[in-house]
Write a protein that holds these residues in place. Structure first.
Motif, PDB file in Angstrom:
ATOM      1  N   LEU A 216      62.159 -18.508  43.497  1.00  0.00           N
ATOM      2  CA  LEU A 216      62.368 -19.054  44.844  1.00  0.00           C
ATOM      3  C   LEU A 216      63.677 -19.821  44.892  1.00  0.00           C
ATOM      4  N   SER A 217      64.564 -19.415  45.796  1.00  0.00           N
ATOM      5  CA  SER A 217      65.808 -20.138  46.055  1.00  0.00           C
ATOM      6  C   SER A 217      65.698 -20.788  47.423  1.00  0.00           C
ATOM      7  N   CYS A 218      66.219 -21.998  47.548  1.00  0.00           N
ATOM      8  CA  CYS A 218      66.122 -22.725  48.818  1.00  0.00           C
ATOM      9  C   CYS A 218      67.485 -23.260  49.226  1.00  0.00           C
ATOM     10  N   LEU A 219      67.909 -22.922  50.435  1.00  0.00           N
ATOM     11  CA  LEU A 219      69.133 -23.480  51.022  1.00  0.00           C
ATOM     12  C   LEU A 219      68.722 -24.486  52.079  1.00  0.00           C
ATOM     13  N   SER A 220      69.018 -25.761  51.812  1.00  0.00           N
ATOM     14  CA  SER A 220      68.608 -26.827  52.721  1.00  0.00           C
ATOM     15  C   SER A 220      69.817 -27.678  53.079  1.00  0.00           C
ATOM     16  N   TRP A 221      69.554 -28.820  53.681  1.00  0.00           N
ATOM     17  CA  TRP A 221      70.602 -29.755  54.091  1.00  0.00           C
ATOM     18  C   TRP A 221      70.686 -30.892  53.091  1.00  0.00           C
ATOM     19  N   ASP A 222      71.860 -31.534  53.035  1.00  0.00           N
ATOM     20  CA  ASP A 222      71.943 -32.746  52.243  1.00  0.00           C
ATOM     21  C   ASP A 222      71.585 -33.925  53.138  1.00  0.00           C
ATOM     22  N   ARG A 223      71.797 -35.108  52.673  1.00  0.00           N
ATOM     23  CA  ARG A 223      71.457 -36.294  53.472  1.00  0.00           C
ATOM     24  C   ARG A 223      72.674 -36.845  54.203  1.00  0.00           C
ATOM     25  N   GLY A 224      73.703 -36.002  54.356  1.00  0.00           N
ATOM     26  CA  GLY A 224      74.932 -36.436  55.010  1.00  0.00           C
ATOM     27  C   GLY A 224      74.892 -36.248  56.517  1.00  0.00           C
ATOM     28  N   ASP A 225      76.080 -36.184  57.109  1.00  0.00           N
ATOM     29  CA  ASP A 225      76.206 -36.177  58.565  1.00  0.00           C
ATOM     30  C   ASP A 225      76.321 -34.782  59.167  1.00  0.00           C
ATOM     31  N   THR A 226      76.374 -33.736  58.360  1.00  0.00           N
ATOM     32  CA  THR A 226      76.504 -32.378  58.895  1.00  0.00           C
ATOM     33  C   THR A 226      75.227 -31.978  59.614  1.00  0.00           C
ATOM     34  N   LEU A 227      75.332 -31.650  60.897  1.00  0.00           N
ATOM     35  CA  LEU A 227      74.155 -31.324  61.697  1.00  0.00           C
ATOM     36  C   LEU A 227      74.191 -29.918  62.263  1.00  0.00           C
ATOM     37  N   THR A 228      75.288 -29.223  62.072  1.00  0.00           N
ATOM     38  CA  THR A 228      75.381 -27.862  62.593  1.00  0.00           C
ATOM     39  C   THR A 228      76.105 -26.984  61.581  1.00  0.00           C
ATOM     40  N   VAL A 229      75.853 -25.688  61.690  1.00  0.00           N
ATOM     41  CA  VAL A 229      76.654 -24.711  60.958  1.00  0.00           C
ATOM     42  C   VAL A 229      77.122 -23.673  61.972  1.00  0.00           C
ATOM     43  N   PRO A 230      78.305 -23.144  61.811  1.00  0.00           N
ATOM     44  CA  PRO A 230      78.763 -22.114  62.747  1.00  0.00           C
ATOM     45  C   PRO A 230      77.849 -20.879  62.659  1.00  0.00           C
ATOM     46  N   PRO A 231      77.674 -20.183  63.763  1.00  0.00           N
ATOM     47  CA  PRO A 231      76.838 -18.975  63.716  1.00  0.00           C
ATOM     48  C   PRO A 231      77.353 -17.942  62.726  1.00  0.00           C
ATOM     49  N   GLY A 232      78.677 -17.893  62.538  1.00  0.00           N
ATOM     50  CA  GLY A 232      79.231 -16.960  61.565  1.00  0.00           C
ATOM     51  C   GLY A 232      78.771 -17.265  60.154  1.00  0.00           C
ATOM     52  N   ALA A 233      78.656 -18.565  59.817  1.00  0.00           N
ATOM     53  CA  ALA A 233      78.175 -18.944  58.486  1.00  0.00           C
ATOM     54  C   ALA A 233      76.709 -18.561  58.322  1.00  0.00           C
ATOM     55  N   MET A 234      75.911 -18.778  59.364  1.00  0.00           N
ATOM     56  CA  MET A 234      74.499 -18.386  59.305  1.00  0.00           C
ATOM     57  C   MET A 234      74.379 -16.871  59.122  1.00  0.00           C
ATOM     58  N   ARG A 235      75.194 -16.130  59.848  1.00  0.00           N
ATOM     59  CA  ARG A 235      75.146 -14.668  59.740  1.00  0.00           C
ATOM     60  C   ARG A 235      75.523 -14.215  58.332  1.00  0.00           C
ATOM     61  N   SER A 236      76.567 -14.791  57.741  1.00  0.00           N
ATOM     62  CA  SER A 236      77.008 -14.393  56.411  1.00  0.00           C
ATOM     63  C   SER A 236      75.963 -14.732  55.354  1.00  0.00           C
ATOM     64  N   VAL A 237      75.384 -15.915  55.460  1.00  0.00           N
ATOM     65  CA  VAL A 237      74.374 -16.333  54.482  1.00  0.00           C
ATOM     66  C   VAL A 237      73.132 -15.464  54.580  1.00  0.00           C
ATOM     67  N   LEU A 238      72.673 -15.194  55.802  1.00  0.00           N
ATOM     68  CA  LEU A 238      71.490 -14.359  55.962  1.00  0.00           C
ATOM     69  C   LEU A 238      71.739 -12.931  55.482  1.00  0.00           C
ATOM     70  N   ALA A 239      72.924 -12.410  55.737  1.00  0.00           N
ATOM     71  CA  ALA A 239      73.241 -11.066  55.261  1.00  0.00           C
ATOM     72  C   ALA A 239      73.206 -11.010  53.740  1.00  0.00           C
ATOM     73  N   ALA A 240      73.734 -12.042  53.090  1.00  0.00           N
ATOM     74  CA  ALA A 240      73.697 -12.105  51.628  1.00  0.00           C
ATOM     75  C   ALA A 240      72.267 -12.207  51.122  1.00  0.00           C
ATOM     76  N   ALA A 241      71.466 -13.040  51.770  1.00  0.00           N
ATOM     77  CA  ALA A 241      70.067 -13.200  51.353  1.00  0.00           C
ATOM     78  C   ALA A 241      69.301 -11.899  51.528  1.00  0.00           C
ATOM     79  N   ARG A 242      69.534 -11.190  52.609  1.00  0.00           N
ATOM     80  CA  ARG A 242      68.815  -9.942  52.867  1.00  0.00           C
ATOM     81  C   ARG A 242      69.177  -8.868  51.844  1.00  0.00           C
ATOM     82  N   ARG A 243      70.422  -8.860  51.389  1.00  0.00           N
ATOM     83  CA  ARG A 243      70.841  -7.841  50.430  1.00  0.00           C
ATOM     84  C   ARG A 243      70.132  -7.974  49.090  1.00  0.00           C
ATOM     85  N   ARG A 244      69.604  -9.154  48.788  1.00  0.00           N
ATOM     86  CA  ARG A 244      68.918  -9.347  47.510  1.00  0.00           C
ATOM     87  C   ARG A 244      67.543  -8.691  47.501  1.00  0.00           C
TER      88      ARG A 244
END
Length: 374
Positions: A216-244
């Motif tokens: 099990l791999s988990c991609l979560s948030w840290d405890r910092g101030d980042t509250l959003t990710v660009p949709p392009g980053a979400m798309r790239s990460v999900l595409a990589a996860a799906r390929r596995r």
């Protein structure tokens, strides 16, 4: 750029782990080597002779320059052979492709992007794409994050390759629910700038290792101030996860920002968690309508309430959703969360039983394995 292994004879050498490149054209060879390096793999380059049969059959992908098509035409037919044309005005290249058994004829640089993806897929050993399940709550506190974690835990326990992605920046962090908030590794702020292709294997290795869980791999948030990710980053990460392959579970915020919308669009199905209360159902109706605009298969998971609540089938019908099932309360779940015990880890509990039943329905069976949770 790493130096490729080069063969000048037909002697049998070690089997190639990267693509096999067969050409004497220096310009084409250099171009292909650069693309392979960009895909993170080291090719084996054959010059001056047809490749040994063992290398030809074992390579995950074979790139044949048109200058060598005739010399390779007598080798055994196999999948994953691509012919690189050298002259756009030569119609005979298509005849040579048929004789070679090539899947595609490509001309560089026009096909460079497509070829880069194909080489990277071969290097990662890509098979069937992962089933991607989005989980979101019909209202705040519905239990969507708990269900998302439990699905991932259950899948990992049964030996499936599993990635859990936290798409809700205000949810507190799925790594905390899994008891892995202190684990080192990559979190969303480190991937917010991701664009284009992300390696699924490298992504999984970079993510925090969750204690008590393997696979099990988990991609979560840290405890910092980042509250959003660009949709392009979400798309790239999900595409990589799906390929596995295996299973990808995404905990999606019910307020659908562009990244959350992208997560739904990349998913195969969604589970909407709805407590069996009138106000919760009214709130869930709006979430369901927004989710259906981005994904055709949205299913309701109803959490019964006591002493009496609305019937699950009535709720699903009112929301115009297919009923995925009821999720009864699990004693001790809140205490487990405080102790860092992952949801769904108790195989006899109602949460784990629901997840096992659902996953058996939507995923192909896998051989029984041990050691997923210890």
């Amino acid at each position: 750029m790493s130096t490729p292994t080069t063969d000048h004879t037909t002697a049998n050498g070690p089997q190639a782990a990267g693509p096999l490149v067969v050409t004497e054209d220096e310009g084409l060879a250099e171009h292909l080597l650069r693309i392979c390096a960009a895909a993170g793999t080291e090719p084996r380059l054959i010059r001056g002779a047809p490749p040994p049969r063992g290398l030809w059959e074992a390579a995950p992908l074979v790139l044949v320059g048109d200058d060598q098509a005739g010399r390779c035409a007598g080798l055994p037919r196999r999948t994953g052979v691509l012919l690189l044309g050298l002259d756009l005005d030569d119609p005979e290249v298509w005849v040579r492709a048929v004789q070679l058994g090539a899947e595609h004829v490509l001309f560089l640089p026009d096909a460079e992007g497509w070829l880069l993806d194909r080489i990277a897929d071969a290097a990662e050993g890509v098979g069937a794409a992962a089933l991607t399940v989005a989980v979101l709550g019909g209202r705040g506190g519905a239990g969507a994050s708990t269900l998302a974690c439990a699905l991932a835990v259950t899948a990992a326990r049964t030996g499936r390759r599993t990635m859990l992605i936290d798409g809700d920046p205000l949810g507190g962090g799925l790594d905390i629910l899994l008891g892995g908030e202190m684990a080192g590794g990559l979190r969303w702020p480190g991937l917010a700038g991701a664009r284009g292709r992300v390696s699924g294997a490298e992504l999984a290795k970079a993510l925090p290792a969750m204690k008590r869980l393997t696979g099990l791999s988990c991609l979560s948030w840290d405890r910092g101030d980042t509250l959003t990710v660009p949709p392009g980053a979400m798309r790239s990460v999900l595409a990589a996860a799906r390929r596995r392959g295996g299973l990808v579970v995404v905990d999606v915020a019910r307020h659908l920002d562009p990244a959350a919308g992208q997560a739904l669009e990349q998913s195969d199905l969604a589970l909407l968690v709805v407590p069996a209360e009138l106000r919760a159902v009214a709130a869930a109706d709006r979430v369901a309508a927004a989710a259906r605009m981005r994904l055709g298969d949205v299913r309701a998971v109803v959490r019964p309430v006591r002493p009496a609540g609305l019937r699950a089938d009535v709720i699903a019908q009112g929301l115009r959703l297919r009923l995925a099932g009821e999720l009864p309360p699990e004693p001790g779940l809140a205490l487990d969360a405080e102790r860092g015990v992952p949801p769904g880890i108790r195989e006899s509990g109602p949460l784990a039983r629901f997840c096992a039943t659902f996953l058996d329905e939507v995923l192909p069976p896998v051989p029984a394995v041990g050691g997923g949770v210890y």
